[in-house]
Design a protein around this motif. Structure first.
Motif, mmCIF file in Angstrom:
data_model
loop_
_atom_site.group_PDB
_atom_site.id
_atom_site.type_symbol
_atom_site.label_atom_id
_atom_site.label_comp_id
_atom_site.label_asym_id
_atom_site.label_seq_id
_atom_site.Cartn_x
_atom_site.Cartn_y
_atom_site.Cartn_z
ATOM 1 N N TYR A 88 0.821 -1.217 0.000
ATOM 2 C CA TYR A 88 0.000 0.000 0.000
ATOM 3 C C TYR A 88 0.854 1.265 0.000
ATOM 4 O O TYR A 88 0.419 2.312 -0.490
ATOM 5 N N GLN A 89 2.053 1.175 0.542
ATOM 6 C CA GLN A 89 2.878 2.375 0.718
ATOM 7 C C GLN A 89 3.923 2.573 -0.381
ATOM 8 O O GLN A 89 4.475 3.656 -0.509
ATOM 9 N N ASN A 90 4.193 1.543 -1.172
ATOM 10 C CA ASN A 90 5.228 1.621 -2.192
ATOM 11 C C ASN A 90 4.621 1.663 -3.587
ATOM 12 O O ASN A 90 3.606 1.005 -3.841
ATOM 13 N N ASN A 91 5.238 2.425 -4.500
ATOM 14 C CA ASN A 91 4.709 2.549 -5.861
ATOM 15 C C ASN A 91 4.946 1.313 -6.722
ATOM 16 O O ASN A 91 4.406 1.201 -7.813
ATOM 17 N N GLY A 92 5.782 0.389 -6.230
ATOM 18 C CA GLY A 92 6.048 -0.822 -6.994
ATOM 19 C C GLY A 92 7.092 -0.608 -8.072
ATOM 20 O O GLY A 92 7.837 0.370 -8.061
ATOM 21 N N ILE A 93 7.167 -1.536 -9.015
ATOM 22 C CA ILE A 93 8.184 -1.454 -10.064
ATOM 23 C C ILE A 93 7.555 -1.658 -11.440
ATOM 24 O O ILE A 93 6.468 -2.240 -11.561
ATOM 25 N N GLN A 117 13.920 -5.942 -18.364
ATOM 26 C CA GLN A 117 14.576 -4.774 -17.774
ATOM 27 C C GLN A 117 13.652 -4.158 -16.721
ATOM 28 O O GLN A 117 12.434 -4.076 -16.934
ATOM 29 N N ILE A 118 14.220 -3.740 -15.591
ATOM 30 C CA ILE A 118 13.459 -2.979 -14.591
ATOM 31 C C ILE A 118 13.745 -1.511 -14.878
ATOM 32 O O ILE A 118 14.848 -1.016 -14.622
ATOM 33 N N VAL A 119 12.765 -0.820 -15.440
ATOM 34 C CA VAL A 119 12.985 0.561 -15.882
ATOM 35 C C VAL A 119 12.523 1.591 -14.863
ATOM 36 O O VAL A 119 12.875 2.772 -14.951
ATOM 37 N N ASN A 120 11.733 1.169 -13.895
ATOM 38 C CA ASN A 120 11.303 2.056 -12.820
ATOM 39 C C ASN A 120 11.144 1.217 -11.555
ATOM 40 O O ASN A 120 10.556 0.129 -11.602
ATOM 41 N N GLY A 121 11.673 1.715 -10.449
ATOM 42 C CA GLY A 121 11.616 0.943 -9.211
ATOM 43 C C GLY A 121 12.951 0.294 -8.876
ATOM 44 O O GLY A 121 13.007 -0.654 -8.093
ATOM 45 N N GLY A 122 14.023 0.823 -9.460
ATOM 46 C CA GLY A 122 15.347 0.271 -9.188
ATOM 47 C C GLY A 122 15.748 0.432 -7.732
ATOM 48 O O GLY A 122 16.370 -0.461 -7.145
ATOM 49 N N GLN A 123 15.384 1.561 -7.136
ATOM 50 C CA GLN A 123 15.717 1.776 -5.722
ATOM 51 C C GLN A 123 14.986 0.754 -4.842
ATOM 52 O O GLN A 123 15.568 0.127 -3.953
ATOM 53 N N THR A 124 13.696 0.558 -5.131
ATOM 54 C CA THR A 124 12.894 -0.406 -4.358
ATOM 55 C C THR A 124 13.459 -1.816 -4.492
ATOM 56 O O THR A 124 13.615 -2.536 -3.503
ATOM 57 N N SER A 125 13.788 -2.222 -5.722
ATOM 58 C CA SER A 125 14.309 -3.566 -5.970
ATOM 59 C C SER A 125 15.613 -3.798 -5.207
ATOM 60 O O SER A 125 15.793 -4.821 -4.541
ATOM 61 N N ASN A 126 16.528 -2.846 -5.295
ATOM 62 C CA ASN A 126 17.814 -2.976 -4.617
ATOM 63 C C ASN A 126 17.657 -2.951 -3.103
ATOM 64 O O ASN A 126 18.373 -3.660 -2.388
#
Length: 364
Positions: A88-93, A117-126
């Motif tokens: 609910y709090q994270n925008n996801g990837i 490719q992960i094009v958005n959400g790199g910070q969340t993934s890492n």
């Protein structure tokens, strides 16, 4: 295109939580996925302890690591007892790939992604990868929102990478704008006949003289009410950042914030006069140039003068009488520092925490 690694990864949808649509040569899937699936998807095939950086080749940002305050919060959120709130709090990837293969099962189907490719959400993934290294079992129940876009067009992939990362950013001040404390201050200022702008430009249609910007007021209070002029000068972003609870403490009143803000305005008016003199080539008084960089230290000097003379800090009519003395004190110190140092820097002088100690000593 040839340098980008052709990675193949597989993730599993949580139950039936997915939506699948097609538009001409584009296909999109939105689904909920276990965070550990993403952790495993970005894991290096060569060294499982490291991230496969190639999966972020088309991401416009590199991983900012824990030095980034938001990333620290993501990691803490994933490892916390409240990590069920992550979805609910994270925008996801957002992922792009050449081909999506959705398994036949309607419940928890597996999705195979070719050239992903992960094009958005790199910070969340890492961040999830780091959290898993700390305690994999703690994030076992974390669920993440994932959007997958299938296209063979490199132009479309790059366009998605650009647009999903270029939307208007939300700054820290905006995130705090609906806090209970901010709303209470807005009501309290209204009782005083002022319009408190907890959001930037919130009352743009109101008379400027009756508008109080939350950030500017907080910055003034940091220098005057708390006694940190060097921080107010060089780190104004901290007012709504790590110093938020210090500046906007429970006992902060609208009167205190307004007094700080009005004093800062008086000093800004003086600063404008100095700039006008400079433009017109007029002679400046010794040290008068100090107001350009030292307005917050003049605020601090007012605070010290009030303490010395036992003047109520929050009675604006009384405190205003101390403004000229404060300006003269800061100007004197500024002039003396200029004379003593051939390489004197005004900006550096007022960023130095020791300068306020000189003001305290001079005021006595």
């Amino acid at each position: 295109e040839k340098k980008t690694p052709a990675l193949v990864r597989e993730i599993t949808v949580i139950d039936t939580n997915f939506f699948d649509r097609t538009d001409q040569n584009l296909r999109g899937i939105v689904c909920s996925v276990a965070a550990l699936d993403i952790v495993d998807a970005i894991k290096s095939d060569v060294d499982p302890e490291q991230v496969e950086t190639g999966i972020f080749d088309q991401n416009v940002r590199v991983y900012l690591k824990r030095k980034n305050r938001i990333n620290r919060r993501i990691i803490e959120s994933a490892l916390s007892d409240e990590n069920h709130m992550f979805w609910y709090q994270n925008n996801g990837i957002t992922m792009t790939c050449d081909k999506v293969e959705l398994g036949p099962s309607r419940r928890s189907p597996k999705i195979k992604l070719t050239n992903v490719q992960i094009v958005n959400g790199g910070q969340t993934s890492n961040c999830l990868f780091e959290a898993a290294k700390e305690d994999r079992s703690r994030i076992d129940d974390v669920i993440l929102l994932v959007r997958i876009i299938e296209t063979s067009s490199e132009d479309v992939k790059l366009s998605i990478a650009e647009t999903t990362n270029s939307q208007t950013p939300i700054n820290v001040r905006d995130l705090r704008s609906n806090d209970r404390q901010q709303r209470q201050l807005e009501d309290a200022f209204a009782d005083l006949g002022y319009h408190y702008e907890r959001k930037a430009g919130q009352h743009a249609d109101k008379p400027l003289a009756k508008r109080v910007d939350a950030l500017s007021a907080g910055q003034a209070y940091l220098a005057y009410g708390i006694g940190l002029p060097e921080t107010a000068k060089k780190d104004r972003g901290r007012v709504f950042g790590d110093l938020y609870d210090t500046v906007f403490a429970e006992d902060l009143t609208a009167v205190r914030l307004l007094t700080s803000f009005k004093l800062a305005q008086r000093l800004n008016d003086k600063k404008k006069e100095v700039r006008k003199k400079i433009r017109e080539g007029l002679q400046l008084r010794l040290g008068e140039m100090s107001l350009i960089d030292g307005a917050f230290h003049a605020l601090f000097a007012i605070r010290q003068i009030c303490g010395r003379d036992d003047v109520d800090l929050w009675d604006f009519d009384l405190v205003e009488k101390c403004v000229e003395e404060a300006i003269l004190d800061v100007s004197k110190l500024y002039h003396d520092a200029q004379e003593a140092d051939a390489n004197f820097s005004s900006n550096r002088y007022f960023k130095d925490a020791r300068t306020k100690d000189l003001i305290t000593k001079l005021v006595g």
